[in-house]
Structure formats: structure tokens, C-alpha cells
Scaffold this motif. Structure first.
Motif, short mmCIF file in Angstrom:
data_model
loop_
_atom_site.label_atom_id
_atom_site.label_comp_id
_atom_site.label_asym_id
_atom_site.label_seq_id
_atom_site.Cartn_x
_atom_site.Cartn_y
_atom_site.Cartn_z
N SER A 203 33.79 27.59 41.02
CA SER A 203 33.97 27.31 39.60
C SER A 203 32.61 27.28 38.91
O SER A 203 31.74 26.47 39.27
CB SER A 203 34.68 25.97 39.40
OG SER A 203 34.65 25.58 38.05
N VAL A 204 32.42 28.13 37.91
CA VAL A 204 31.10 28.23 37.28
C VAL A 204 30.91 27.22 36.15
O VAL A 204 29.79 27.03 35.67
CB VAL A 204 30.84 29.66 36.74
CG1 VAL A 204 30.89 30.68 37.87
CG2 VAL A 204 31.82 30.02 35.63
N PHE A 205 32.01 26.59 35.72
CA PHE A 205 31.89 25.65 34.60
C PHE A 205 32.43 24.26 34.93
O PHE A 205 31.67 23.29 35.01
CB PHE A 205 32.60 26.20 33.37
CG PHE A 205 32.71 25.20 32.25
CD1 PHE A 205 31.58 24.79 31.55
CD2 PHE A 205 33.94 24.63 31.89
CE1 PHE A 205 31.67 23.84 30.53
CE2 PHE A 205 34.03 23.69 30.88
CZ PHE A 205 32.90 23.30 30.19
N LEU A 206 33.73 24.14 35.16
CA LEU A 206 34.35 22.82 35.26
C LEU A 206 33.81 22.00 36.42
O LEU A 206 33.52 20.80 36.26
CB LEU A 206 35.87 22.95 35.37
CG LEU A 206 36.63 21.62 35.26
CD1 LEU A 206 36.50 21.05 33.86
CD2 LEU A 206 38.09 21.79 35.64
N ALA B 80 41.64 33.66 40.27
CA ALA B 80 40.84 32.87 39.34
C ALA B 80 39.41 32.68 39.82
O ALA B 80 38.49 32.51 39.01
CB ALA B 80 41.49 31.50 39.12
N TYR B 81 39.18 32.70 41.15
CA TYR B 81 37.85 32.42 41.67
C TYR B 81 37.10 33.66 42.13
O TYR B 81 36.02 33.55 42.73
CB TYR B 81 37.95 31.39 42.80
CG TYR B 81 38.61 30.11 42.34
CD1 TYR B 81 38.08 29.38 41.27
CD2 TYR B 81 39.78 29.65 42.93
CE1 TYR B 81 38.69 28.23 40.82
CE2 TYR B 81 40.39 28.49 42.49
CZ TYR B 81 39.85 27.79 41.43
OH TYR B 81 40.45 26.64 40.98
N VAL B 82 37.64 34.84 41.85
CA VAL B 82 36.89 36.07 42.03
C VAL B 82 35.71 36.05 41.06
O VAL B 82 35.88 35.68 39.89
CB VAL B 82 37.78 37.30 41.79
CG1 VAL B 82 36.97 38.59 41.82
CG2 VAL B 82 38.91 37.35 42.81
N SER B 83 34.54 36.40 41.52
CA SER B 83 33.33 36.23 40.72
C SER B 83 33.42 36.90 39.35
O SER B 83 33.00 36.32 38.33
CB SER B 83 32.10 36.73 41.47
OG SER B 83 32.23 38.12 41.77
N PHE B 84 33.97 38.11 39.29
CA PHE B 84 34.09 38.80 38.00
C PHE B 84 34.97 38.01 37.05
O PHE B 84 34.65 37.86 35.86
CB PHE B 84 34.66 40.20 38.20
CG PHE B 84 34.95 40.92 36.90
CD1 PHE B 84 33.93 41.57 36.22
CD2 PHE B 84 36.23 40.93 36.35
CE1 PHE B 84 34.18 42.23 35.01
CE2 PHE B 84 36.48 41.57 35.15
CZ PHE B 84 35.45 42.22 34.49
N VAL B 85 36.08 37.49 37.55
CA VAL B 85 37.00 36.72 36.72
C VAL B 85 36.34 35.43 36.26
O VAL B 85 36.40 35.05 35.08
CB VAL B 85 38.31 36.43 37.47
CG1 VAL B 85 39.26 35.58 36.62
CG2 VAL B 85 39.00 37.74 37.86
N GLN C 160 39.54 30.88 30.67
CA GLN C 160 40.54 30.00 31.25
C GLN C 160 40.38 29.85 32.76
O GLN C 160 40.73 28.81 33.32
CB GLN C 160 41.95 30.48 30.90
CG GLN C 160 42.32 30.31 29.43
CD GLN C 160 41.50 31.20 28.49
OE1 GLN C 160 41.27 32.37 28.79
NE2 GLN C 160 41.05 30.64 27.37
N ALA C 161 39.82 30.86 33.43
CA ALA C 161 39.54 30.75 34.86
C ALA C 161 38.43 29.75 35.13
O ALA C 161 38.37 29.15 36.22
CB ALA C 161 39.16 32.12 35.43
#
Length: 301
Positions: free
Chosen positions: A193-196, A165-170, A176-177
Motif C-alpha cells: 500500500s503506497v498511501f494508507l 489492488a496491490y499490483v504496482s501499476f494499480v 481507490q486502490a
């Protein structure tokens, strides 16, 4: 005679004011769908839009379409970076002439936390009431079901989450990641986490986020007591797992997010503007009567 004329003029003026007040248009509503859905599905968002319009005469309801068509809108709910979606939603709202004097909003499932991000990042035009119906405000740690008709996209989501989930591409490409919170790897979550983690103030504290959320008249959180979709369902009320394990849960009041008031939830609660509602049903399985009684009549009229 002069006094009588003055009284007549005053009476007419008051009557004109009353006419203006009673004929004022209702506050418009913006709605945002959840994963696997689209803006205009007649059995979901289309039905909700019609229900609100029937209950509030003359109301304007805007169902956000993230993309150039319904198919794109549904796909983007899986594969478009959430921050880009928020930016697009803010533009759709700010460019709509019917929303310039403010609006109420209701988000369903992931649409709940997305509209919360709109409130935090885009205060103009003003959002008055925000109703989150099953939104995962502390994220999820599990993917038990996948709604919608596209099983291929559901399988892609599962594979990518299993990949990392925390791989940059994902993180950059899988919605949902971007609200996946792993209580066993909190440092990685908070750093990647780029959002939450950003909208929940878990890294650098952005005072504007809190300031903007406190502009709400009401923040309404709906939890589904029999939810089999959201893991944990307590996330719908800002609760989550105790750090370091995935069994014991914390209520919102036990979290540092609330106790240290990173977002303004404590202030909203102390001023009577934070509301916890529940439906004794599975995810988004509420009746029209429940929605009318608990949402439309209380916050949209």
C-alpha cells in the motif's frame, strides 16, 4: 487630575483592545471533495462553501482544486497518485496568503483521509480543527457504488481493482486502490500500500505523523449509519474487520492503531479532542440543518 487622565487613557486602551478582538476575521476553512466530485460543483462543494459563508460572516472558504480545471480535478480523484495529490494540496494551502495564520478543514468521503494526511505531513500553516465527513480512515474492502457522472471512470476502477489492488501499476495510479485494505491479505496490504499503510503507521512508525496530528484542537469523525457506499462503514470511525476474515468488525478502541496509539488518537480522545458524530442516513446524505448544528456552529465559529 492626573489620576483622572490616567483612568481615561486606560479606558480608551481597553476599548481599543475590545474593538480589535471583536473585529477579528473568522478562521478560514479548507474543504476537499470526495470521489466523483469536484471543487466547485454547485450542488455539492459549491453549496457547502456557500452554506459556511452564510453562517459565518466574513469567512474565507477555499475548496481545493487538484488540477488545472474542474474536469481534471474530478478525474484526479480517480487516477492521480494520492501522495501527489497531498503534495499539491499542501502547496495550494501554503501558497494561499489568507491561510497563513491557520485554518479549519472539512473533508468529504475520501477527502477526509486526504486532509488527515495533510495534517500529518504538512503542519505549516497550522490546521486547527479537522472534520472528516464519511472519510475512510481504515480504508475500504468493497466497491458497491460509484458516485459522479462519469460511468466510464467507475468501470475502469472496478476492472483495475478486480485485476489486483496491490499490483504496482494499480497502486501507483488508482486512487481507490491506495486506500484498499484487504483483511484476508494483510501482509501484502502493509507491504504494498503506497498511501494508507503509510499514513496509518502500519510499517515504519514516523513520530512526526503522530506529533503533527496531536497539534489539532479537534479531530471530528462523522459516520453515516445507513451508509451503502463505504464498506465497512465503521472505517469512518477508524474501525475495521478483524484480521483474517471480512465479517466481524473491530471498533477503533479495539484496534492496535488506537491501543498502541500509533497516530495519537488515544491521546486526542483522553484530552477531549476526538469526537464521534453520526448521521442516520446514507453516504453524505446530510441536511443543511445537521451540518450547521453539528459542524459549523461547534467547530467553525
Amino acid at each position: 487630575m492626573v489620576v483622572v487622565k490616567a483612568m481615561k487613557i486606560t479606558t480608551c486602551f481597553v476599548l481599543l483592545c475590545l474593538v480589535e478582538i471583536t473585529t477579528q476575521d473568522p478562521v478560514p476553512v479548507v474543504i476537499w471533495h470526495g470521489m466523483g466530485d469536484s471543487c466547485c460543483n454547485p450542488i455539492s462543494m459549491g453549496s457547502i462553501k456557500s452554506l459556511i459563508e452564510k453562517q459565518v460572516q466574513g469567512i474565507y472558504v477555499k475548496s481545493l482544486e487538484i488540477g488545472n480545471n474542474i474536469a481534471e480535478d474530478m478525474e484526479n480523484g480517480f487516477l492521480m497518485n494520492v501522495n501527489d495529490q497531498i503534495t499539491m494540496a499542501c502547496k495550494l494551502i501554503s501558497n494561499d496568503s489568507k491561510l497563513q495564520n491557520g485554518y479549519n478543514s472539512v473533508g468529504f468521503s475520501q477527502g477526509g483521509q486526504f486532509l488527515r494526511a495533510v495534517a500529518q505531513r504538512c503542519p505549516t500553516p497550522r490546521m486547527f480543527n479537522l472534520v472528516s465527513v464519511g472519510g475512510q480512515h481504515q480504508g475500504v474492502y468493497g466497491f458497491p457504488k460509484c458516485p459522479g457522472d462519469n460511468s466510464t471512470l467507475c468501470n475502469i476502477v472496478r476492472k483495475l481493482l478486480n485485476y489486483g489492488a496491490y499490483v504496482s501499476f494499480v497502486q501507483d495510479h488508482l486512487v481507490q486502490a491506495e486506500y484498499w485494505q484487504d483483511p484476508l491479505n494483510l501482509d501484502e496490504y502493509r507491504n504494498k500500500s503506497v498511501f494508507l499503510a503509510d499514513v496509518n503507521q502500519e510499517r515504519t512508525k514516523n513520530p512526526v505523523y503522530k506529533e503533527n496530528l496531536l497539534k489539532l484542537k479537534n479531530l471530528v469523525l462523522v459516520k453515516f449509519l445507513q451508509d451503502t457506499m463505504v464498506d465497512p462503514k465503521e472505517s469512518e470511525w477508524f474501525g475495521f474487520y478483524v484480521p483474517g476474515q471480512a465479517k466481524k468488525l473491530l471498533s477503533v478502541f479495539e484496534t492496535p492503531l488506537y491501543q498502541q496509539d500509533w497516530l495519537g488518537l488515544k491521546k486526542l480522545n483522553e484530552t477531549g479532542r476526538l469526537h464521534f458524530l453520526s448521521s442516520d442516513s446514507d453516504h453524505l446524505r446530510f441536511t443543511d440543518d445537521w451540518f450547521i448544528s453539528n459542524v459549523i456552529n461547534k467547530f467553525f465559529k
